[in-house]
Write a protein that holds these residues in place. Structure first.
Motif, PDB file in Angstrom:
ATOM      1  N   ASP A  32       0.836  -1.207   0.000  1.00 24.80           N
ATOM      2  CA  ASP A  32       0.000   0.000   0.000  1.00 24.80           C
ATOM      3  C   ASP A  32       0.871   1.258   0.000  1.00 24.80           C
ATOM      4  O   ASP A  32       0.577   2.234  -0.700  1.00 24.80           O
ATOM      5  N   THR A  33       1.983   1.235   0.784  1.00 21.37           N
ATOM      6  CA  THR A  33       2.896   2.382   0.840  1.00 21.37           C
ATOM      7  C   THR A  33       3.563   2.611  -0.513  1.00 21.37           C
ATOM      8  O   THR A  33       3.669   3.748  -0.990  1.00 21.37           O
ATOM      9  N   LEU A  34       3.995   1.509  -1.141  1.00 22.92           N
ATOM     10  CA  LEU A  34       4.602   1.629  -2.464  1.00 22.92           C
ATOM     11  C   LEU A  34       3.602   2.172  -3.480  1.00 22.92           C
ATOM     12  O   LEU A  34       3.943   2.999  -4.329  1.00 22.92           O
ATOM     13  N   ASP A  35       2.384   1.703  -3.375  1.00 22.18           N
ATOM     14  CA  ASP A  35       1.362   2.139  -4.321  1.00 22.18           C
ATOM     15  C   ASP A  35       1.049   3.620  -4.160  1.00 22.18           C
ATOM     16  O   ASP A  35       0.911   4.352  -5.139  1.00 22.18           O
ATOM     17  N   ARG A  36       0.972   4.073  -2.873  1.00 23.47           N
ATOM     18  CA  ARG A  36       0.645   5.479  -2.613  1.00 23.47           C
ATOM     19  C   ARG A  36       1.787   6.410  -3.032  1.00 23.47           C
ATOM     20  O   ARG A  36       1.554   7.569  -3.367  1.00 23.47           O
ATOM     21  N   ASN A  37       3.035   5.899  -2.994  1.00 20.07           N
ATOM     22  CA  ASN A  37       4.195   6.735  -3.331  1.00 20.07           C
ATOM     23  C   ASN A  37       4.783   6.394  -4.700  1.00 20.07           C
ATOM     24  O   ASN A  37       5.908   6.775  -5.005  1.00 20.07           O
ATOM     25  N   ARG A  38       4.005   5.678  -5.498  1.00 20.53           N
ATOM     26  CA  ARG A  38       4.503   5.251  -6.804  1.00 20.53           C
ATOM     27  C   ARG A  38       4.953   6.432  -7.665  1.00 20.53           C
ATOM     28  O   ARG A  38       6.034   6.430  -8.239  1.00 20.53           O
ATOM     29  N   LYS A  40       5.879   9.433  -6.724  1.00 18.31           N
ATOM     30  CA  LYS A  40       7.083  10.063  -6.170  1.00 18.31           C
ATOM     31  C   LYS A  40       8.327   9.238  -6.500  1.00 18.31           C
ATOM     32  O   LYS A  40       9.382   9.780  -6.822  1.00 18.31           O
ATOM     33  N   ILE A  41       8.194   7.919  -6.411  1.00 18.71           N
ATOM     34  CA  ILE A  41       9.331   7.048  -6.698  1.00 18.71           C
ATOM     35  C   ILE A  41       9.742   7.168  -8.162  1.00 18.71           C
ATOM     36  O   ILE A  41      10.926   7.293  -8.501  1.00 18.71           O
ATOM     37  N   ILE A  42       8.714   7.154  -9.039  1.00 18.45           N
ATOM     38  CA  ILE A  42       8.994   7.265 -10.476  1.00 18.45           C
ATOM     39  C   ILE A  42       9.656   8.604 -10.790  1.00 18.45           C
ATOM     40  O   ILE A  42      10.634   8.675 -11.535  1.00 18.45           O
ATOM     41  N   ILE A  43       9.133   9.685 -10.180  1.00 18.74           N
ATOM     42  CA  ILE A  43       9.702  11.014 -10.412  1.00 18.74           C
ATOM     43  C   ILE A  43      11.145  11.080  -9.888  1.00 18.74           C
ATOM     44  O   ILE A  43      12.032  11.651 -10.536  1.00 18.74           O
ATOM     45  N   GLY A  44      11.386  10.471  -8.716  1.00 20.92           N
ATOM     46  CA  GLY A  44      12.733  10.477  -8.140  1.00 20.92           C
ATOM     47  C   GLY A  44      13.728   9.750  -9.011  1.00 20.92           C
ATOM     48  O   GLY A  44      14.839  10.236  -9.257  1.00 20.92           O
ATOM     49  N   VAL A  45      13.330   8.567  -9.507  1.00 17.40           N
ATOM     50  CA  VAL A  45      14.204   7.786 -10.384  1.00 17.40           C
ATOM     51  C   VAL A  45      14.479   8.558 -11.680  1.00 17.40           C
ATOM     52  O   VAL A  45      15.607   8.610 -12.173  1.00 17.40           O
ATOM     53  N   ALA A  46      13.415   9.164 -12.219  1.00 16.82           N
ATOM     54  CA  ALA A  46      13.567   9.930 -13.456  1.00 16.82           C
ATOM     55  C   ALA A  46      14.499  11.126 -13.244  1.00 16.82           C
ATOM     56  O   ALA A  46      15.328  11.442 -14.108  1.00 16.82           O
ATOM     57  N   ALA A  47      14.364  11.797 -12.086  1.00 19.01           N
ATOM     58  CA  ALA A  47      15.213  12.949 -11.789  1.00 19.01           C
ATOM     59  C   ALA A  47      16.678  12.552 -11.702  1.00 19.01           C
ATOM     60  O   ALA A  47      17.569  13.254 -12.207  1.00 19.01           O
ATOM     61  N   ILE A  48      16.954  11.414 -11.060  1.00 19.48           N
ATOM     62  CA  ILE A  48      18.330  10.931 -10.945  1.00 19.48           C
ATOM     63  C   ILE A  48      18.896  10.613 -12.326  1.00 19.48           C
ATOM     64  O   ILE A  48      20.039  10.951 -12.650  1.00 19.48           O
ATOM     65  N   ALA A  49      18.056   9.965 -13.158  1.00 24.30           N
ATOM     66  CA  ALA A  49      18.507   9.619 -14.518  1.00 24.30           C
ATOM     67  C   ALA A  49      18.806  10.866 -15.335  1.00 24.30           C
ATOM     68  O   ALA A  49      19.810  10.931 -16.050  1.00 24.30           O
ATOM     69  N   ILE A  50      17.935  11.871 -15.201  1.00 27.45           N
ATOM     70  CA  ILE A  50      18.143  13.122 -15.933  1.00 27.45           C
ATOM     71  C   ILE A  50      19.420  13.815 -15.463  1.00 27.45           C
ATOM     72  O   ILE A  50      20.191  14.344 -16.264  1.00 27.45           O
ATOM     73  N   LEU A  51      19.652  13.799 -14.126  1.00 21.34           N
ATOM     74  CA  LEU A  51      20.845  14.440 -13.577  1.00 21.34           C
ATOM     75  C   LEU A  51      22.114  13.770 -14.086  1.00 21.34           C
ATOM     76  O   LEU A  51      23.078  14.441 -14.475  1.00 21.34           O
ATOM     77  N   VAL A  52      22.121  12.434 -14.093  1.00 24.64           N
ATOM     78  CA  VAL A  52      23.289  11.697 -14.581  1.00 24.64           C
ATOM     79  C   VAL A  52      23.544  12.021 -16.051  1.00 24.64           C
ATOM     80  O   VAL A  52      24.681  12.263 -16.470  1.00 24.64           O
ATOM     81  N   CYS A  53      22.468  12.050 -16.840  1.00 21.84           N
ATOM     82  CA  CYS A  53      22.606  12.365 -18.266  1.00 21.84           C
ATOM     83  C   CYS A  53      23.137  13.786 -18.459  1.00 21.84           C
ATOM     84  O   CYS A  53      23.981  14.026 -19.320  1.00 21.84           O
ATOM     85  N   ALA A  54      22.635  14.718 -17.651  1.00 20.75           N
ATOM     86  CA  ALA A  54      23.070  16.108 -17.761  1.00 20.75           C
ATOM     87  C   ALA A  54      24.555  16.244 -17.452  1.00 20.75           C
ATOM     88  O   ALA A  54      25.283  16.975 -18.132  1.00 20.75           O
ATOM     89  N   VAL A  55      25.031  15.532 -16.418  1.00 21.57           N
ATOM     90  CA  VAL A  55      26.453  15.577 -16.054  1.00 21.57           C
ATOM     91  C   VAL A  55      27.310  15.012 -17.183  1.00 21.57           C
ATOM     92  O   VAL A  55      28.340  15.585 -17.547  1.00 21.57           O
TER      93      VAL A  55
END
Length: 207
Positions: A32-38, A40-55
């Motif tokens: 239920d916690t994973l589902d409610r924060n899905r 946020k988790i997706i956005i966080g992973v995407a943000a990290i990927a974008i940051l790595v690509c930008a660097v």
């Protein structure tokens, strides 16, 4: 005494090596916690990927810009024209290539019999490129120009700055020799000899 080892039981209390499984309610809470924060988790992973690509992209762009600047300076050096050196300074401000272009421009101006323009160019170099690998060379060249023009005070100042900028660099022995020359010109033979001796004692092996 028997060597037989009893097999582990299915009871966690009797077998401490077996982790206790989550209860159905705990598992449901986790899901239920994973589902409610899905999101946020997706956005966080995407943000990290974008940051790595930008660097990675930024590093590649910086490397390419360095290559382009070096090529532009090489081209300007082949042309040996004031406008070509100015182009490198304008197109790649603050780069090592831009500093090299200023040094080459100053030499060209000096060779063309324009010492005042050469001094102005070198003064720009020493003012804007204090971290440049050839900074000491710029100081020494500026000292030489003032020396030739008869300004012994400024010449001495820039020779001393050369030594301070690079205590054991390739320009330092030359600066010490020039300081000795200045003392000879003033008639101070003892001071001149001290500078010349320092070249041998402080820089053994220098040509």
């Amino acid at each position: 005494m028997s060597d037989r080892t009893d097999p582990p039981t299915d009871n966690p209390a009797e077998n401490p090596d077996v982790p206790e499984a989550l209860s159905a309610s705990d598992a449901a809470n986790v899901m239920d916690t994973l589902d409610r924060n899905r999101n946020k988790i997706i956005i966080g992973v995407a943000a990290i990927a974008i940051l790595v690509c930008a660097v990675l992209v930024s590093a590649q762009l910086k490397k390419q810009k360095h290559i382009d600047a070096a090529q532009a300076y090489s081209t300007a050096l082949e042309k040996s024209e004031i406008a070509a050196f100015d182009g490198v300074v304008v197109d790649f401000p603050g780069s090592i290539a831009a500093g090299n272009a200023l040094l080459s421009k100053a030499k060209l101006l000096s060779d063309q019999g324009k010492p005042e323009d050469a001094r102005a160019t070198l003064e720009t170099f020493v003012s804007d490129f204090a971290q440049h690998p050839r900074f000491a060379q710029g100081l020494y060249a500026l000292g030489n120009l003032y020396h030739v023009s008869g300004d012994a005070v400024k010449a001495e100042d820039y020779y001393n700055q050369t030594i301070a900028a690079q205590e054991d660099g390739e320009m330092t022995p030359l600066a010490r020799i020039r300081l000795g020359d200045l003392d000879l010109e003033k008639g101070d033979k003892e001071a001149a000899e001290k500078h010349y001796e320092n070249v041998f004692t402080l820089h053994p092996g220098t040509p």
